[in-house]
Scaffold this motif. Structure first.
Motif, mmCIF file in Angstrom:
data_model
loop_
_atom_site.group_PDB
_atom_site.id
_atom_site.type_symbol
_atom_site.label_atom_id
_atom_site.label_comp_id
_atom_site.label_asym_id
_atom_site.label_seq_id
_atom_site.Cartn_x
_atom_site.Cartn_y
_atom_site.Cartn_z
ATOM 1 N N UNK A 33 12.666 0.357 9.480
ATOM 2 C CA UNK A 33 12.061 1.346 8.590
ATOM 3 C C UNK A 33 12.364 2.739 9.136
ATOM 4 N N UNK A 34 12.260 3.752 8.276
ATOM 5 C CA UNK A 34 12.505 5.126 8.713
ATOM 6 C C UNK A 34 11.588 5.456 9.894
ATOM 7 N N UNK A 35 12.110 6.199 10.869
ATOM 8 C CA UNK A 35 11.265 6.513 12.032
ATOM 9 C C UNK A 35 10.062 7.376 11.645
ATOM 10 N N UNK A 36 9.000 7.257 12.428
ATOM 11 C CA UNK A 36 7.848 8.135 12.279
ATOM 12 C C UNK A 36 8.237 9.502 12.830
ATOM 13 N N UNK A 80 11.804 4.006 17.087
ATOM 14 C CA UNK A 80 10.950 4.052 15.890
ATOM 15 C C UNK A 80 10.373 5.447 15.634
ATOM 16 N N UNK A 81 10.680 6.394 16.514
ATOM 17 C CA UNK A 81 10.096 7.728 16.381
ATOM 18 C C UNK A 81 11.169 8.803 16.479
#
Lengths: 179, 179
Positions: free
Chosen positions: A7-10, A49-50
């Motif tokens: 998923x798109x990073x935070x 993820x970030x």
């Protein structure tokens, strides 16, 4: 459901500033604290993820206090001053970007000039991060009257969630307004 | 340095409450939003690195309005009422705990009775989570005068960092004070 792998990073926006204590462009105690808090408590080992978005707002030196001992004899002197400010800002951002690069966290960093709290909110509303992290000196109500707090303003005026990370009590300098 | 694998999990306290709209103990829109925001934006796939701590504060029904149509004829009737409140609170927590269990995130949940904002701060200061997540209705300044906001109070009075997650505009009920 927890976000799926891929998923798109935070996107976490972190506003950073220079220390008021040291002469050289070191990051402030509270900026450094907020940055490491974000890595240790949020990013942890999930580095892919970030994405961290570092904003440094340079405050124009309204009263020229910092340049009390400077002599301006030509337009070039003013350009030199501006260039010096820019270099200081770049050095500051370099610290954060280098650290992210070392541990494999994607990041971006940029500089804006203006009133810190207003520019931070404006940029947050423009960039739309998932949330905004601010270092805070954790001043008491009495001290706050005089120095204001950027975080209180941003909690009210930024569109995104805001989390203020108070400076560790053990890191408070002699004058708590310093940072 | 990002936290090493195996480091103590980040402990996130999430204050949750019942919806004011539905008769049954559904979670409020803003609680549900804050919970899913935490999973999607913070926990993501790193489920073993976080522990969620759910606090539900039950507000004593001061004016007895909810029980206007009840008839109390014996001490047992009062016990029934208290038992019913407790069951409602347990149902509420069950939703959050079940969801965490399904996706493999460690959690704890408990109920306290009292004034929401004061109990949340008291519990946050007792439990010392890494940070506190609160759902917020995102009311404007005019509405806030009348209903107050738990998040503003907690930002000021909780020892830990606090992040308020505003309800999506698209989920605002007809009366925005409802949740």
């Amino acid at each position: 459901m927890a976000a799926a792998e891929g998923a798109a990073p935070t996107r976490i926006m972190v506003a950073v500033n220079e220390s008021t204590i040291k002469g050289y462009p070191h990051a402030s105690i509270s900026s450094t604290g907020a940055f490491h808090w974000t890595l240790n408590k949020i990013v942890r080992t999930n580095t892919s993820a970030f994405k961290l978005l570092f904003l440094h707002v340079q405050v124009p030196d309204e009263d020229g206090f910092d340049d009390m001992d400077s002599i301006f004899a030509s337009p070039e002197d003013f350009r030199t001053m501006k260039r010096r400010d820019k270099i200081r800002g770049l050095h500051l951002l370099e610290y954060f970007v280098n650290h992210c690069h070392e541990i494999g966290v994607a990041c971006e960093a940029w500089i804006k000039i203006g009133d810190a709290k207003e520019v931070i909110c404006h940029e947050a509303n423009r960039i739309q991060p998932d949330f905004l992290v601010l270092g805070s000196r954790g001043l008491g109500p009495f001290q706050r009257v005089f120095v204001g707090t950027v975080s209180e303003f941003c909690v009210k005026h930024a569109d995104c969630p805001v989390i203020a990370i108070k400076r560790n009590a053990s890191q408070t300098p002699q004058d708590p307004v310093d940072d």
